[in-house]
Design a protein around this motif. Structure first.
Motif: not given
Length: 290
Positions: A194-203, A216-223, A280-285
């Motif tokens: 779902i996140i990949l499709q959101l990032q690519s603009g498919k949804i 997911y917002a913390i882990a992915n800049p731009g969301l 933690d940070a590892d989980m975000i990565d």
């Protein structure tokens, strides 16, 4: 005389056989356990094997997720900690089966797992095929969007024409069809996809439980987790319950007792804090890598 002896012999044999049969009957009655006889087949299997099998979909932090612990990929999270308490109260080991969310209830009905702990809401539709425990976890629902379109999701939006991704088979799909019929719901198997499709603009957006949306917002800049938040809907006041086969009321009873115990004795808060501390940070990565 011989005839009399034969009769006596026959009487003795019959008496001995009757005695043996009586002893055998007594032995059998001693080995039968009234408590075992009352158990469901699922509970008998659990007790005999010494393990209880939980079905989950481990991409839903903080409830269930993969994390490297001592160099080993491990399924962990709040639901897993709760499942361990359930196993402990039953005096058995816990086995975890990770599978797609939309296949969990089918696996339960088929007997491939003994219960499901996967952030699952006890909807009326699901109650047609399985039973549910008391509710033990509450959460809000949030729309996750890209930074470039986050303003298109104000709190009062009807999401007309928007493509909204939801996990296939989830309560979020029902929420969208009921509360936002003007939007188009796109069902996707895994949250990571779902996140990949959101990032690519498919949804245009994704409807997720608020904790995972924030993560997911913390882990992915731009969301961004938007202001469009769902809460206290009369039909889909979404929280988590544990699913159990309708053929195993004793398993359900045991699970409810464990849930009530951990909520009463303070274990619940400790387990939730433990799960949160693992994000933690590892989980975000890891979420970024997905």
């Amino acid at each position: 005389m011989k005839k009399a002896k034969k009769i006596v012999t026959m009487i003795l044999v019959i008496t001995m056989l009757a005695g043996l049969a009586a002893c055998s009957s007594k032995t059998e009655s001693k080995t039968e356990n009234p408590e075992t006889e009352k158990m469901s087949d699922t509970m008998k299997k659990i007790k005999k094997s010494g393990k209880i099998v939980v079905g989950t979909e481990a991409s839903f932090p903080p409830l269930e997720f993969h994390k490297e612990i001592d160099g080993k990929d491990t399924i962990t999270g709040f639901d897993i900690f709760v499942a361990e308490e359930i196993a402990k109260d039953l005096g058995v080991e816990l086995e975890i089966k990770d599978m797609s969310f939309d296949g969990l209830l089918a696996a339960l009905v088929a007997g491939n797992v003994d219960f499901v702990a996967a952030g699952m809401a006890a909807t009326e539709e699901r109650r047609q095929s399985v039973d549910f425990s008391i509710r033990y976890y509450d959460t809000l629902q949030t729309i996750l969007a890209r930074d470039d379109n986050k303003d298109e999701f104000p709190a009062d939006s009807d999401m007309k024409g928007k493509l909204i991704g939801v996990q296939k088979g989830s309560t979020q799909s029902e929420i969208m069809s009921r509360m936002y019929p003007k939007a188009k719901t796109v069902e996707i198997a895994k949250n990571a996809d779902i996140i990949l499709q959101l990032q690519s603009g498919k949804i245009d957006g994704a409807l997720l439980d608020d904790p995972i949306a924030q993560l997911y917002a913390i882990a992915n800049p731009g969301l961004t987790a938007t202001e469009l938040i769902f809460k206290n809907d009369p039909e889909y006041d979404v929280g988590s319950s544990i699913a159990v086969s309708k053929e195993a009321p004793d398993v359900l009873e045991s699970i409810d007792k464990t849930l009530q115990r951990i909520m009463d004795d303070g274990t619940y808060d400790k387990l939730l804090e433990k799960a949160d501390s693992m994000l933690d940070a590892d989980m975000i990565d890891m979420l970024v890598d997905e």
